[in-house]
Design an enzyme around this catalytic site. Structure first.
Site, short mmCIF file in Angstrom:
data_model
loop_
_atom_site.label_atom_id
_atom_site.label_comp_id
_atom_site.label_asym_id
_atom_site.label_seq_id
_atom_site.Cartn_x
_atom_site.Cartn_y
_atom_site.Cartn_z
CD GLU A 280 42.82 41.85 34.97
OE1 GLU A 280 43.73 42.24 35.70
OE2 GLU A 280 42.30 40.89 34.88
CE LYS A 344 43.46 42.89 40.88
NZ LYS A 344 43.95 41.82 40.34
CB CYS A 394 41.71 39.91 38.21
SG CYS A 394 42.67 38.32 37.91
#
Length: 530
Positions: A280, A344, A394
């Site tokens: 990430e 995301k 994440c």
């Protein structure tokens, strides 16, 4: 007898206590909740969780009032949450710049909020016990496990949700993991609570029956672990999963930017592979802020070698629209217009978006990229030869129902899952092994291998049964090279999400209600005959 049989509602209740639990009782309950930390990774002592829950159920059963159940549940949930999520203190003080005392207050306030879900479990269960005139066995074996499971499910989506340290995660290696492809992590948590209820009932006269129930639940789970819900498909692909080990205090410091981007360029171009994945925000600036030659050089490498690259990088679609993204470069990419991008979708409160009315709190901290744009809930997987790779970023992999929905609703479901993360925010804490355990549960639920490329751990390959196949050491730079093959097929959890868990809970509550009606009818007949 630790738990006495409660009398019907019409009779005086011999188990009434004072208006509220004593401070000592609340402290003991909080400590019991905190003990649950040892049931999760890296410790893995999952039977301790059953004992902690059994103590909670026992105390709520003895006190026998909704007010006691609510307060005891709040204390238990507070201890559970503070112990399980204490590592957040590192992010908000060491890297967020919040003073230590304010950091401690913030974690305590978070624990008090999370404790509300435990309060729900204890308070609602105790209220139903009174309303339905339940016996001890119906209360402990049917109602409390359901309210506990529902409280964790609520915690997973209320105010965007924070399902970290949900009880089911501790059982990725226990027999209860066999239920995960059917009822998901919340259903596993409910069944763990049922097992805890059996332990709380061992002092009753019919202890052999609850031992039999406990053994049956565990045996059925072990049997379900032998079921192959998915099967391998396509040809294996070669992988290179990168772990750059960039210090968090340097990651967004412009003085270290050149060193960081050159480090990842060297790691990426060291060798070809069918799929190369970075963590990430491996590149901590947007493509527009990079020299034109940087992405062009990476694009030339992947085209020359036939590799495909998934690069973690923030993207900008305007002056105020930023996303936490993964972009793709490959032989079929066009310069300046990557053919694939994943944004995301489930953002972290305070870290990636600012909840309404809370800007004053985020202004106290110095965390970059604090208010991002959400990605779409359904995004296409990325093709690598005849495999389809679905990224998540994440803690998105903590939301199993969202990953299941992506697989369920895709025209062609992904065959591999990929998590890219940066947990350097949390220092050398239990956050990394806990996150790895969460990824293992996603693999069990979906029957899909999970690939993990992280900044400083845990970079790993997990097979479709949740077993770690390969892993890099934490807190070091490295590359995990391997060959993997994806899987296809839909587990019941992919097909129905949390529906099976909710139906199971509903059936147990219905059973408790019928048992209460029957008990009340029997008591009424006995009184009339008397």
């Amino acid at each position: 007898m630790l738990l006495r049989r409660s009398k019907p509602a019409a009779a005086p209740d011999p188990l009434r206590r004072a208006a509220r639990p004593s401070p000592k009782a609340l402290v003991l309950m909080a400590l019991a909740g905190a003990l649950s930390l040892l049931s999760f990774a890296p410790f893995g002592w999952w039977p301790l969780q059953l004992l902690a829950l059994a103590y909670f159920f026992y105390r709520v059963g003895v006190e026998n009032t909704p007010r006691h159940g609510l307060l005891l549940g709040w204390a238990f949930g507070f201890g559970w949450s503070v112990a399980g999520m204490h590592w957040l203190y590192i992010a908000i003080t060491r890297f967020g710049g919040l003073p230590a005392i304010l950091g401690a207050i913030a974690i305590a306030l978070l624990g008090l909020y999370m404790g509300l879900f435990g309060a729900f479990a204890g308070g609602v269960a105790s209220w139903l016990r009174r309303k339905w005139s339940l016996s001890v066995s119906a209360f402990v074996l049917l109602v409390l496990p359901v309210t506990w499971g529902v409280s964790e499910w609520l915690r997973g989506w209320v105010f965007t949700g924070f399902p970290w340290a949900a009880s089911g995660y501790a059982h990725n290696v226990s027999p209860l993991a066999g239920y995960a492809p059917i009822v998901g992590v919340y259903g596993v948590g409910l069944l763990a609570a049922l097992c805890a209820g059996c332990l709380a009932m061992l002092t009753q006269r019919r202890r052999w029956r609850v031992l039999g129930l406990l053994g049956a639940v565990m045996a059925a789970g072990f049997g379900l672990k032998q079921v192959a819900w998915t099967h391998e498909t396509g040809q294996p692909i070669t992988l290179r999963l990168l772990q750059g080990d960039v210090r968090q205090d340097q990651k967004f410091d412009t003085a270290y930017l050149i060193e960081i981007v050159e480090r990842y360029q060297a790691l990426i171009t060291a060798a070809p592979a069918d799929l190369i994945a970075t963590p990430e925000t491996a590149i901590p600036v947007t493509p527009q802020q990079l020299p034109d030659s940087y992405l062009a050089a990476l694009d030339a490498f992947v085209k020359q070698t036939g590799s495909k690259l998934l690069l973690g990088i923030p993207t900008a679609d305007g002056a105020t629209r930023y996303s936490n993204s993964v972009i793709a470069l490959g032989p079929d990419s066009v310069a300046g217009a990557p053919p694939y991008r994943y944004d995301k979708a489930h953002l972290v409160p305070f870290g990636e978006f600012i909840p309404p009315g809370m800007r004053w709190f985020t202004d106290l901290m110095n965390i970059p990229l604090g208010d991002l744009t959400r990605g779409k809930s359904l995004q296409a997987p990325f093709p690598v030869k005849d495999q389809l790779v679905l990224p998540n970023i994440c803690y998105e992999d903590a939301f199993g129902e969202e990953i299941a929905a992506q697989l369920r609703n895709a025209p062609k479901p992904a065959t591999l899952l990929l998590n890219v993360s940066n947990l350097a925010w949390y220092g050398e804490s239990v956050a990394i092994p806990q996150h790895l355990q969460i990824s293992q549960m996603r693999s069990i639920e979906t029957g899909r291998p999970m690939l993990r490329s992280t900044n400083n751990g845990a970079t790993a390959i997990i097979d479709g049964r949740g077993q770690i196949v390969q892993q890099l050491p934490f807190y070091g730079r490295g590359v995990l090279s391997a060959t993997v093959r994806g899987t296809e097929g839909l587990t019941p959890y992919i097909r129905f999400g949390n529906l099976a868990f909710l139906l199971l809970g509903g059936a147990m509550l219905a059973g408790a209600w019928f048992a209460g009606r029957r008990r009340a009818r029997t008591s009424s007949m006995a009184n009339s005959n008397g």
